[in-house]
Write a protein that holds these residues in place. Sequence first.
Motif, mmCIF file in Angstrom:
data_model
loop_
_atom_site.group_PDB
_atom_site.id
_atom_site.type_symbol
_atom_site.label_atom_id
_atom_site.label_comp_id
_atom_site.label_asym_id
_atom_site.label_seq_id
_atom_site.Cartn_x
_atom_site.Cartn_y
_atom_site.Cartn_z
ATOM 1 N N ARG A 1 0.858 -1.190 0.000
ATOM 2 C CA ARG A 1 0.000 0.000 0.000
ATOM 3 C C ARG A 1 0.891 1.235 0.000
ATOM 4 O O ARG A 1 1.867 1.300 0.737
ATOM 5 C CB ARG A 1 -0.902 -0.011 1.233
ATOM 6 C CG ARG A 1 -1.882 1.140 1.315
ATOM 7 C CD ARG A 1 -2.890 0.861 2.409
ATOM 8 N NE ARG A 1 -3.770 1.972 2.679
ATOM 9 C CZ ARG A 1 -4.753 1.938 3.568
ATOM 10 N NH1 ARG A 1 -4.980 0.827 4.251
ATOM 11 N NH2 ARG A 1 -5.506 2.990 3.777
ATOM 12 N N ASP A 2 0.529 2.215 -0.825
ATOM 13 C CA ASP A 2 1.283 3.463 -0.947
ATOM 14 C C ASP A 2 0.396 4.607 -0.462
ATOM 15 O O ASP A 2 -0.674 4.838 -1.028
ATOM 16 C CB ASP A 2 1.680 3.675 -2.411
ATOM 17 C CG ASP A 2 2.632 4.826 -2.619
ATOM 18 O OD1 ASP A 2 2.566 5.812 -1.852
ATOM 19 O OD2 ASP A 2 3.435 4.757 -3.555
ATOM 20 N N VAL A 3 0.821 5.300 0.578
ATOM 21 C CA VAL A 3 0.022 6.387 1.143
ATOM 22 C C VAL A 3 -0.202 7.503 0.128
ATOM 23 O O VAL A 3 -1.260 8.134 0.128
ATOM 24 C CB VAL A 3 0.643 6.921 2.457
ATOM 25 C CG1 VAL A 3 -0.009 8.206 2.903
ATOM 26 C CG2 VAL A 3 0.511 5.876 3.552
ATOM 27 N N ASP A 4 0.754 7.745 -0.768
ATOM 28 C CA ASP A 4 0.540 8.768 -1.798
ATOM 29 C C ASP A 4 -0.682 8.424 -2.655
ATOM 30 O O ASP A 4 -1.463 9.308 -3.016
ATOM 31 C CB ASP A 4 1.773 8.953 -2.670
ATOM 32 C CG ASP A 4 2.849 9.806 -2.000
ATOM 33 O OD1 ASP A 4 2.585 10.393 -0.923
ATOM 34 O OD2 ASP A 4 3.961 9.893 -2.561
ATOM 35 N N ALA A 5 -0.868 7.145 -2.972
ATOM 36 C CA ALA A 5 -2.053 6.727 -3.739
ATOM 37 C C ALA A 5 -3.320 6.948 -2.909
ATOM 38 O O ALA A 5 -4.363 7.357 -3.450
ATOM 39 C CB ALA A 5 -1.926 5.268 -4.156
ATOM 40 N N ASP A 6 -3.238 6.704 -1.611
ATOM 41 C CA ASP A 6 -4.388 6.953 -0.726
ATOM 42 C C ASP A 6 -4.754 8.434 -0.738
ATOM 43 O O ASP A 6 -5.936 8.792 -0.749
ATOM 44 C CB ASP A 6 -4.069 6.543 0.718
ATOM 45 C CG ASP A 6 -3.919 5.047 0.910
ATOM 46 O OD1 ASP A 6 -4.152 4.267 -0.048
ATOM 47 O OD2 ASP A 6 -3.541 4.645 2.036
ATOM 48 N N ILE A 7 -3.744 9.297 -0.727
ATOM 49 C CA ILE A 7 -3.976 10.743 -0.720
ATOM 50 C C ILE A 7 -4.664 11.175 -2.011
ATOM 51 O O ILE A 7 -5.630 11.951 -1.977
ATOM 52 C CB ILE A 7 -2.643 11.503 -0.521
ATOM 53 C CG1 ILE A 7 -2.110 11.257 0.890
ATOM 54 C CG2 ILE A 7 -2.817 12.998 -0.798
ATOM 55 C CD1 ILE A 7 -0.677 11.690 1.101
ATOM 56 N N VAL A 8 -4.185 10.671 -3.135
ATOM 57 C CA VAL A 8 -4.791 10.995 -4.431
ATOM 58 C C VAL A 8 -6.255 10.558 -4.442
ATOM 59 O O VAL A 8 -7.136 11.302 -4.884
ATOM 60 C CB VAL A 8 -3.994 10.339 -5.586
ATOM 61 C CG1 VAL A 8 -4.750 10.429 -6.901
ATOM 62 C CG2 VAL A 8 -2.620 10.990 -5.708
ATOM 63 N N GLU A 9 -6.513 9.365 -3.911
ATOM 64 C CA GLU A 9 -7.891 8.863 -3.860
ATOM 65 C C GLU A 9 -8.766 9.737 -2.959
ATOM 66 O O GLU A 9 -9.881 10.104 -3.328
ATOM 67 C CB GLU A 9 -7.894 7.418 -3.359
ATOM 68 C CG GLU A 9 -9.261 6.781 -3.403
ATOM 69 C CD GLU A 9 -9.232 5.325 -2.985
ATOM 70 O OE1 GLU A 9 -10.156 4.911 -2.262
ATOM 71 O OE2 GLU A 9 -8.287 4.612 -3.375
ATOM 72 N N ARG A 10 -8.265 10.085 -1.774
ATOM 73 C CA ARG A 10 -9.029 10.927 -0.843
ATOM 74 C C ARG A 10 -9.344 12.302 -1.433
ATOM 75 O O ARG A 10 -10.441 12.817 -1.271
ATOM 76 C CB ARG A 10 -8.253 11.149 0.459
ATOM 77 C CG ARG A 10 -8.295 10.017 1.422
ATOM 78 C CD ARG A 10 -7.421 10.330 2.640
ATOM 79 N NE ARG A 10 -7.384 9.192 3.519
ATOM 80 C CZ ARG A 10 -7.688 9.236 4.801
ATOM 81 N NH1 ARG A 10 -8.040 10.357 5.367
ATOM 82 N NH2 ARG A 10 -7.646 8.142 5.533
ATOM 83 N N ALA A 11 -8.338 12.898 -2.062
ATOM 84 C CA ALA A 11 -8.486 14.265 -2.574
ATOM 85 C C ALA A 11 -9.177 14.308 -3.937
ATOM 86 O O ALA A 11 -9.697 15.353 -4.327
ATOM 87 C CB ALA A 11 -7.123 14.939 -2.667
ATOM 88 N N GLY A 12 -9.122 13.193 -4.653
ATOM 89 C CA GLY A 12 -9.720 13.161 -5.978
ATOM 90 C C GLY A 12 -8.917 13.908 -7.030
ATOM 91 O O GLY A 12 -9.447 14.297 -8.069
ATOM 92 N N ALA B 1 -4.117 10.231 6.222
ATOM 93 C CA ALA B 1 -3.937 9.021 5.414
ATOM 94 C C ALA B 1 -2.917 8.077 6.049
ATOM 95 O O ALA B 1 -3.116 6.850 6.060
ATOM 96 C CB ALA B 1 -3.515 9.395 3.993
ATOM 97 N N VAL B 2 -1.836 8.618 6.592
ATOM 98 C CA VAL B 2 -0.825 7.788 7.247
ATOM 99 C C VAL B 2 -1.416 7.111 8.475
ATOM 100 O O VAL B 2 -1.244 5.901 8.675
ATOM 101 C CB VAL B 2 0.426 8.615 7.631
ATOM 102 C CG1 VAL B 2 1.349 7.821 8.555
ATOM 103 C CG2 VAL B 2 1.175 9.064 6.391
ATOM 104 N N ALA B 3 -2.126 7.863 9.311
ATOM 105 C CA ALA B 3 -2.721 7.288 10.522
ATOM 106 C C ALA B 3 -3.682 6.158 10.163
ATOM 107 O O ALA B 3 -3.657 5.090 10.794
ATOM 108 C CB ALA B 3 -3.424 8.370 11.330
ATOM 109 N N SER B 4 -4.504 6.367 9.154
ATOM 110 C CA SER B 4 -5.449 5.321 8.721
ATOM 111 C C SER B 4 -4.704 4.092 8.222
ATOM 112 O O SER B 4 -5.038 2.962 8.589
ATOM 113 C CB SER B 4 -6.361 5.838 7.603
ATOM 114 O OG SER B 4 -7.193 6.854 8.072
ATOM 115 N N ALA B 5 -3.716 4.303 7.367
ATOM 116 C CA ALA B 5 -2.978 3.177 6.786
ATOM 117 C C ALA B 5 -2.236 2.380 7.857
ATOM 118 O O ALA B 5 -2.218 1.145 7.817
ATOM 119 C CB ALA B 5 -2.019 3.677 5.712
ATOM 120 N N LEU B 6 -1.637 3.078 8.820
ATOM 121 C CA LEU B 6 -0.923 2.374 9.896
ATOM 122 C C LEU B 6 -1.881 1.512 10.722
ATOM 123 O O LEU B 6 -1.511 0.436 11.191
ATOM 124 C CB LEU B 6 -0.198 3.369 10.803
ATOM 125 C CG LEU B 6 1.048 4.030 10.209
ATOM 126 C CD1 LEU B 6 1.538 5.166 11.111
ATOM 127 C CD2 LEU B 6 2.152 3.019 9.961
#
Length: 172
Positions: free
Chosen positions: A31-42, A64-69
């Motif tokens: 899992r890549d947090v940068d991809a999570d950020i892109v998804e969250r922000a759209g 995003a980091v807190a969620s992923a951890l």
Amino acid sequence: MSPRAVVVGPPGAGKTTVGELLAQRLGVAFRDVDADIVERAGKPISDIFTDDGEPEFRRIEREAVASALAEHDGVLALGGGAVLADETRKLLAEHTVVFLNVGMAEGVRRTGLSTARPLLAGVNPRATFRALLEARLPLYREVATVEIDTDKHEPAGIVDEVVAALANNEGS
């Protein structure tokens, strides 16, 4: 639930490439947090910086980091600046953190001073990269369980070193 390994380092260190290979080797998800950020922000990270500013990007990144951890039990790659947040560093203290270190010359070569990396865009990207390394190196080392020098190594060799270091840490 806790990640098997959290990968940190500056731009060009190989966090995503090595993280994906490490996850394959360990038989876990990546899992890549940068991809999570892109998804969250759209929208892409460069657009978040341009449209909303770095403080908003860092706020989204912390969340995003807190969620992923909390949610991910495989290999997790963080963005290069995630360690800037005190709260993120505190959370990382509870995890196995692999710091992929890259020197100035090699980092510049690998990133190509890409405009997709908003903090490297500007008048003097080499100076910006140097300043970024100087500011973040102590923070990467603060959170690191393992530090691997990536300058003269191919991704597969780096993964070999990470796996060996993780095995040594689990045995001690």
